[in-house]
Design a protein around this motif. Structure first.
Motif, PDB file in Angstrom:
ATOM      1  N   PHE A   1      -6.881  66.334   0.821  1.00 19.59           N
ATOM      2  CA  PHE A   1      -8.028  66.864   0.088  1.00 19.59           C
ATOM      3  C   PHE A   1      -9.338  66.221   0.507  1.00 19.59           C
ATOM      4  O   PHE A   1     -10.404  66.836   0.398  1.00 19.59           O
ATOM      5  N   ASP A   2      -9.296  64.976   0.972  1.00 21.50           N
ATOM      6  CA  ASP A   2     -10.547  64.265   1.222  1.00 21.50           C
ATOM      7  C   ASP A   2     -11.008  64.348   2.669  1.00 21.50           C
ATOM      8  O   ASP A   2     -11.928  63.647   3.066  1.00 21.50           O
ATOM      9  N   GLU A   3     -10.398  65.204   3.490  1.00 21.42           N
ATOM     10  CA  GLU A   3     -10.833  65.310   4.875  1.00 21.42           C
ATOM     11  C   GLU A   3     -12.072  66.178   5.017  1.00 21.42           C
ATOM     12  O   GLU A   3     -12.849  66.016   5.951  1.00 21.42           O
ATOM     13  N   ASP A   4     -12.247  67.152   4.141  1.00 19.48           N
ATOM     14  CA  ASP A   4     -13.438  67.986   4.155  1.00 19.48           C
ATOM     15  C   ASP A   4     -13.673  68.502   2.744  1.00 19.48           C
ATOM     16  O   ASP A   4     -12.882  69.277   2.222  1.00 19.48           O
ATOM     17  N   GLN A   5     -14.772  68.062   2.128  1.00 19.13           N
ATOM     18  CA  GLN A   5     -15.106  68.493   0.771  1.00 19.13           C
ATOM     19  C   GLN A   5     -16.173  69.578   0.769  1.00 19.13           C
ATOM     20  O   GLN A   5     -16.810  69.833  -0.243  1.00 19.13           O
ATOM     21  N   GLY A   6     -16.367  70.224   1.924  1.00 17.49           N
ATOM     22  CA  GLY A   6     -17.367  71.274   2.036  1.00 17.49           C
ATOM     23  C   GLY A   6     -16.814  72.628   1.660  1.00 17.49           C
ATOM     24  O   GLY A   6     -15.841  72.772   0.935  1.00 17.49           O
ATOM     25  N   GLY A   7     -17.471  73.669   2.194  1.00 18.87           N
ATOM     26  CA  GLY A   7     -17.121  75.042   1.880  1.00 18.87           C
ATOM     27  C   GLY A   7     -18.107  75.642   0.906  1.00 18.87           C
ATOM     28  O   GLY A   7     -19.207  75.119   0.684  1.00 18.87           O
ATOM     29  N   LEU A   8     -17.736  76.782   0.321  1.00 18.06           N
ATOM     30  CA  LEU A   8     -18.536  77.406  -0.724  1.00 18.06           C
ATOM     31  C   LEU A   8     -18.234  76.683  -2.030  1.00 18.06           C
ATOM     32  O   LEU A   8     -17.092  76.699  -2.500  1.00 18.06           O
ATOM     33  N   LEU A   9     -19.246  76.046  -2.630  1.00 17.85           N
ATOM     34  CA  LEU A   9     -18.999  75.112  -3.721  1.00 17.85           C
ATOM     35  C   LEU A   9     -19.572  75.539  -5.064  1.00 17.85           C
ATOM     36  O   LEU A   9     -19.124  75.043  -6.099  1.00 17.85           O
ATOM     37  N   SER A  10     -20.559  76.410  -5.092  1.00 22.04           N
ATOM     38  CA  SER A  10     -21.167  76.727  -6.380  1.00 22.04           C
ATOM     39  C   SER A  10     -21.949  78.025  -6.296  1.00 22.04           C
ATOM     40  O   SER A  10     -22.392  78.437  -5.229  1.00 22.04           O
ATOM     41  N   MET A  11     -22.131  78.641  -7.478  1.00 19.90           N
ATOM     42  CA  MET A  11     -22.861  79.900  -7.619  1.00 19.90           C
ATOM     43  C   MET A  11     -23.713  79.817  -8.873  1.00 19.90           C
ATOM     44  O   MET A  11     -23.265  79.307  -9.907  1.00 19.90           O
ATOM     45  N   ALA A  12     -24.947  80.303  -8.790  1.00 24.44           N
ATOM     46  CA  ALA A  12     -25.829  80.320  -9.957  1.00 24.44           C
ATOM     47  C   ALA A  12     -26.567  81.651 -10.001  1.00 24.44           C
ATOM     48  O   ALA A  12     -27.095  82.112  -8.986  1.00 24.44           O
TER      49      ALA A  12
END
Length: 254
Positions: free
Chosen positions: A46-57
């Motif tokens: 899990f801790d190798e890449d914490q990126g990606g699409l993370l939030s929407m507002a």
């Protein structure tokens, strides 16, 4: 969910898909697909890449304007906050931040009761950045995301560092480590700001409505209320709640 909409639930997935479900109807419908824009290494841990699409507002006037915003790690190597429109193709980049690490990128995105967009950016494993007001990493940012005069966003006139030489005017608060999620109380407008700790302490910070402009939450001088790097307590805001790591606590993420 969009403001005032109790019928629908939207969920973002890190690979770049946004799904929506309408109350009373079965199944999920695909709302948006930006997988071609998102950079996310497929991790074995899990801790190798914490990126990606993370939030929407959703914009406060979403019902009329159709505007919404996404926080994600882009293929160009930067963190993006981009504007999209309901039912339309295309996007507009509002704000970018250099991505200095695959982990601790932050990811929180919320409109506050003042109508401005707040953006939580992690420190990216650069300990000095959280206290460096010339950098956007390790900060809580506050902007008006509407374009004006050829600029992709506006800085509110009451931001605490507006006009200070060498300081990024988008900064609302500093001294944060990894602001993965935060929330505004729907009744009072107060800000609840968890900050994911390093190896010992988790914390939740509290700011009353309209308070806290220019706050410094202390990382990396302090982790929670524990001194880390010999810093002074003067001028720092300390958390309302702390939890030390142990069998029952690993990370406070929301």
């Amino acid at each position: 969910a969009p403001p005032g909409d109790a019928r629908r639930l939207f969920v973002v997935g890190r690979r770049g898909l946004v799904w929506v479900r309408r109350r009373g109807l079965p199944g999920w419908r695909r709302f948006l697909d930006i997988r071609d824009l998102v950079r996310l290494a497929l991790p074995r841990r899990f801790d190798e890449d914490q990126g990606g699409l993370l939030s929407m507002a959703f914009a406060p006037d979403y019902r009329k304007s159709g505007r919404f915003y996404l926080f994600y790690t882009h293929r160009d190597g930067r963190i993006h906050v981009d504007e999209f429109r309901r039912g339309r193709r295309g996007r507009r980049t509002v704000l970018t931040v250099p991505r200095t690490s695959r982990i601790d990128v932050g990811g929180g995105l919320q409109f506050g009761p003042d109508g401005h967009l707040y953006v939580g950016v992690g420190y990216g494993r650069n300990d000095e950045s959280s206290q460096d007001l010339g950098l956007l990493t390790g900060k809580l940012l506050r902007v008006n995301p509407r374009a004006q005069g050829g600029l992709p966003y506006r800085v509110p006139g009451d931001n605490p560092f507006l006009g200070d030489p060498g300081v990024r005017p988008e900064i609302w608060a500093s001294g944060l480590r990894n602001t993965w999620r935060f929330s505004f109380d729907r009744r009072t407008g107060s800000l609840l700001l968890p900050d994911v700790g390093f190896d010992s302490v988790e914390e939740v910070n509290f700011l009353g409505r309209g308070a806290g402009a220019g706050s410094n939450f202390g990382w990396p001088l302090f982790e929670g209320r524990s001194r880390e790097n010999g810093g002074s307590r003067a001028g720092l805001v300390f958390p309302s709640l702390v939890r030390r790591h142990g069998r029952a606590t690993c990370a406070i993420i929301g």
